[in-house]
Every structure is written in C-alpha cells, then in structure tokens.
Design an enzyme around this catalytic site. Structure first.
Site, PDB file in Angstrom:
ATOM      1  N   TYR A 158       0.839  -1.200   0.000  1.00 39.10           N
ATOM      2  CA  TYR A 158       0.000   0.000   0.000  1.00 39.10           C
ATOM      3  C   TYR A 158       0.878   1.255   0.000  1.00 39.10           C
ATOM      4  CZ  TYR A 158      -3.694   3.219   1.564  1.00 39.10           C
ATOM      5  OH  TYR A 158      -4.582   4.274   1.684  1.00 39.10           O
TER       6      TYR A 158
ATOM      7  N   LYS B 272       1.409   4.135  -2.895  1.00 37.36           N
ATOM      8  CA  LYS B 272       1.087   5.545  -2.617  1.00 37.36           C
ATOM      9  C   LYS B 272       2.324   6.432  -2.813  1.00 37.36           C
ATOM     10  CE  LYS B 272      -3.296   5.078  -1.541  1.00 37.36           C
ATOM     11  NZ  LYS B 272      -4.327   5.624  -2.437  1.00 37.36           N
TER      12      LYS B 272
HETATM   13  N1  LIG Z   1      -9.782   6.069   4.745  1.00 35.01           N
HETATM   14  C1  LIG Z   1      -8.548   6.441   5.052  1.00 35.01           C
HETATM   15  O1  LIG Z   1      -8.165   6.510   6.245  1.00 35.01           O
HETATM   16  C2  LIG Z   1      -7.573   6.801   3.968  1.00 35.01           C
HETATM   17  C3  LIG Z   1      -6.349   7.370   4.355  1.00 35.01           C
HETATM   18  C4  LIG Z   1      -5.425   7.695   3.372  1.00 35.01           C
HETATM   19  C5  LIG Z   1      -5.717   7.479   2.035  1.00 35.01           C
HETATM   20  N2  LIG Z   1      -6.915   6.928   1.700  1.00 35.01           N
HETATM   21  C6  LIG Z   1      -7.161   6.715   0.271  1.00 35.01           C
HETATM   22  O2  LIG Z   1      -8.366   7.375  -0.106  1.00 35.01           O
HETATM   23  C7  LIG Z   1      -8.972   6.666  -1.181  1.00 35.01           C
HETATM   24  C8  LIG Z   1     -10.430   6.384  -0.834  1.00 35.01           C
HETATM   25  O3  LIG Z   1     -10.460   5.583   0.333  1.00 35.01           O
HETATM   26  P1  LIG Z   1     -11.784   5.340   1.184  1.00 35.01           P
HETATM   27  O4  LIG Z   1     -11.358   5.249   2.596  1.00 35.01           O
HETATM   28  O5  LIG Z   1     -12.833   6.281   0.782  1.00 35.01           O
HETATM   29  O6  LIG Z   1     -12.115   3.842   0.706  1.00 35.01           O
HETATM   30  P2  LIG Z   1     -13.472   3.125   0.286  1.00 35.01           P
HETATM   31  O7  LIG Z   1     -13.150   1.672   0.288  1.00 35.01           O
HETATM   32  O8  LIG Z   1     -14.602   3.626   1.103  1.00 35.01           O
HETATM   33  O9  LIG Z   1     -13.677   3.628  -1.222  1.00 35.01           O
HETATM   34  C9  LIG Z   1     -12.801   3.230  -2.241  1.00 35.01           C
HETATM   35  C10 LIG Z   1     -13.590   3.139  -3.537  1.00 35.01           C
HETATM   36  O10 LIG Z   1     -12.694   2.759  -4.574  1.00 35.01           O
HETATM   37  C11 LIG Z   1     -13.364   1.832  -5.410  1.00 35.01           C
HETATM   38  N3  LIG Z   1     -12.441   0.989  -6.154  1.00 35.01           N
HETATM   39  C12 LIG Z   1     -11.645   0.004  -5.687  1.00 35.01           C
HETATM   40  N4  LIG Z   1     -11.002  -0.593  -6.691  1.00 35.01           N
HETATM   41  C13 LIG Z   1     -11.383   0.035  -7.834  1.00 35.01           C
HETATM   42  C14 LIG Z   1     -11.075  -0.134  -9.199  1.00 35.01           C
HETATM   43  N5  LIG Z   1     -10.234  -1.094  -9.616  1.00 35.01           N
HETATM   44  N6  LIG Z   1     -11.644   0.694 -10.091  1.00 35.01           N
HETATM   45  C15 LIG Z   1     -12.514   1.664  -9.690  1.00 35.01           C
HETATM   46  N7  LIG Z   1     -12.873   1.854  -8.405  1.00 35.01           N
HETATM   47  C16 LIG Z   1     -12.306   1.041  -7.496  1.00 35.01           C
HETATM   48  C17 LIG Z   1     -14.205   1.013  -4.440  1.00 35.01           C
HETATM   49  O11 LIG Z   1     -15.263   0.314  -5.107  1.00 35.01           O
HETATM   50  C18 LIG Z   1     -14.699   2.072  -3.473  1.00 35.01           C
HETATM   51  O12 LIG Z   1     -15.932   2.623  -3.884  1.00 35.01           O
HETATM   52  C19 LIG Z   1      -8.132   5.426  -1.422  1.00 35.01           C
HETATM   53  O13 LIG Z   1      -7.235   5.676  -2.492  1.00 35.01           O
HETATM   54  C20 LIG Z   1      -7.387   5.267  -0.127  1.00 35.01           C
HETATM   55  O14 LIG Z   1      -6.163   4.572  -0.294  1.00 35.01           O
HETATM   56  C21 LIG Z   1      -7.849   6.579   2.619  1.00 35.01           C
END
Ligand SMILES: NC(=O)c1ccc[n+]([C@@H]2O[C@H](COP(=O)([O-])OP(=O)(O)OC[C@H]3O[C@@H](n4cnc5c(N)ncnc54)[C@H](O)[C@@H]3O)[C@@H](O)[C@H]2O)c1
Length: 258
Positions: free
Chosen positions: A160, A164
């Site tokens: 991961y 990133k």
């Molecule tokens: N939640 C956190 O604490 C956090 C922290 C840092 C970074 N992020 C990043 O933020 C982004 C969103 O995370 P989130 O927490 O909202 O997650 P989430 O799981 O709620 O949403 C992620 C979305 O991405 C979609 N997805 C996954 N694989 C895919 C693909 N191959 N094609 C198209 N869509 C796809 C999923 O269906 C989902 O709707 C991610 O990139 C995650 O790494 C999240």
C-alpha cells in the site's frame, strides 16, 4: 482574489472511487461547488447511487461503472465525460484498495493487485485526463489520493505504502510536464479517515481504533470523508492556481513532515 475562486460552475469533474467514502464525499462537494460530476467506480450501482443523490440535491451528475486497472475503460470514461459536457477540467483520482501483509509474507499476487489499483489505476486516470485537458486547451486540475503511509513505516503496509509513494512521484513528475498547459497536479495524503475502508481494516474494533488514532492527533479526532473532500476542492479550484506538485495532508496534525 475573492471567495469566488472556489466557484466551479461550468466546469466538469471526473471522480474515481465515487461510490464510497472519500470519493463519494468529494463528488458531492464538487457538485455543490457547481461542477458537473462524473462519478466512476468499480461498484457501478454505488456510483449510480452517488450520482442520484447529487441530482436529488439539485446538482449535475453522471455515473460510470469503471475498473481503473483497465486502460481502455479509463479512456472510454474520460471520452464519455468530454462527450457529455464538451470538456474535462478536474480529475480526482480517489479509487484505491487497502491491503496489509507483513513483508516476509507478501507474495507477487498481493504486490501486483495493489500496484494495479493504487498506482497503475491512478497513472491511467492521470494520463487520459491530462490528454483530454491538453486537447481542451483550458488547463485543469488533477488531484491524486496518496496517504499518510508515505510519511512513515507501518507494519503490513509495504504494498500500500509503496503504491502511494509511487503516486506521489507520479504527481510531482506530471506536474513538471503539464504545467505549461495550465494543468496543475497535486496529491492529498490523508491521515486516518472514517470510511468503509478503515471500518474493514478494523473489524469489530473500529470504535476503539478510531479513539486511539484520534488521541494521537493534535486535533484529537480522526477525519471524516468531508475533511478530505475540502482539501480536494481547494486544490481543484482557482484558489490553488499557483499550487502544483504539492502534497496536502488533512491528517489532524498527526504527522508534520517538512
Ligand atoms: N480512509 C482512510 O483513512 C484513507 C487514508 C489515506 C488514504 N486513503 C485513500 O483514499 C482513497 C479512498 O479511500 P476510502 O477510505 O474512501 O475507501 P473506500 O473503500 O470507502 O472507497 C474506495 C472506492 O474505490 C473503489 N475501487 C476500488 N477498486 C477500484 C477499481 N479497480 N476501479 C474503480 N474503483 C475502485 C471502491 O469500489 C470504493 O468505492 C483510497 O485511495 C485510499 O487509499 C484513505
């Protein structure tokens, strides 16, 4: 520069990962700011639900089922947005997956899947969006989704964090290459945000984990998807017209890198 720099009426945005969490909140906020939002996600019904919620609230939205690991699908989704609205001004490349495995137990399948979604998917989205923005001749703003994982080591987060970190490098490199077209490219690196992704990461222990993560932050809480959406809105808007190649960290102050 007045407050109108946040006004995005007449512009078109594509948000990947728009079915859930940060992507859904980002799509909703960009719509509130006036954009026509194209909500794309592997979860097609979820993307449709986001778009329907936006239109029910008086905004403009379209839904697209999209697997960001498929370059042709990404190309077609960008083309569909341009066909619908005649332009593409903003990309928020939010789609991503969480994966955790210790280094010594990480196999090729883990590595390839996480890099495919979290790095190649962002690369394809950036490439296709930037090409459309260059062709449109009106500049644009690309916002990628990195993570606080790029600032530190954490057990299990090799794949991961590596993906990133690659997103950060993509963001910086692309910023140097497309700035002359008036296209800005920035990353958002959130801390712990309360979303379905973090709920899945801490099954049965979500509340305790969030309390512990919140206590570790100077602001005393974990983040909400809207906290990140506001960072994306800032970077997408003309308020950030002199900002490119940067990482913005909505993280409650939990990490403060140079
Ligand atoms: N939640 C956190 O604490 C956090 C922290 C840092 C970074 N992020 C990043 O933020 C982004 C969103 O995370 P989130 O927490 O909202 O997650 P989430 O799981 O709620 O949403 C992620 C979305 O991405 C979609 N997805 C996954 N694989 C895919 C693909 N191959 N094609 C198209 N869509 C796809 C999923 O269906 C989902 O709707 C991610 O990139 C995650 O790494 C999240």
């Amino acid at each position: 520069m007045g407050i109108g720099v946040y006004e995005l009426t007449g512009r078109t945005a594509l948000v990947t990962g728009a079915a859930s969490g940060i992507g859904r909140a980002t799509a909703a906020l960009l719509a509130q700011a006036g954009t026509s939002v194209h909500c794309a996600d592997l979860d097609g019904p979820g993307a449709r639900a986001t778009a329907e919620r936006i239109t029910a609230d008086g905004g403009a939205a379209h839904a697209h089922p999209l697997d960001v690991t498929d370059r042709e699908q990404v190309r077609e989704t960008v083309a569909a947005a341009v066909r619908a609205d005649g332009r593409l001004d903003i990309l928020a490349a939010v789609a991503g997956i969480m994966h955790s495995s210790p280094v010594l137990e990480t196999d090729d399948a883990d590595l390839e899947r996480v890099l495919a979604v979290n790095f190649k998917g962002v690369l394809y989205s950036c490439q296709e969006a930037a090409r459309a923005m260059i062709a449109g001749g009106a500049g644009g703003s690309i916002v990628t989704m990195a993570s606080g994982a790029v600032d530190t080591g954490a057990p299990g987060l090799l794949c991961y964090g590596a993906a990133k970190a690659a997103v950060v490098q993509l963001t910086r490199t692309l910023a140097t290459e497309v700035g002359r077209h008036g296209i800005r490219v920035n990353a958002v690196a959130p801390g712990w945000i309360r979303t379905p992704m973090t709920a899945r990461r801490t099954p049965g222990a979500q509340h305790g984990t969030e309390q512990a993560m919140g206590r570790a932050a100077p602001l005393g809480r974990v983040g909400e998807p809207e906290d990140v959406a506001h960072s994306v809105l800032y970077l997408a808007s003309d308020a950030a017209s002199f900002t490119t190649g940067q990482i913005l960290r909505p993280n409650g102050g939990v990490a403060m890198p140079w």
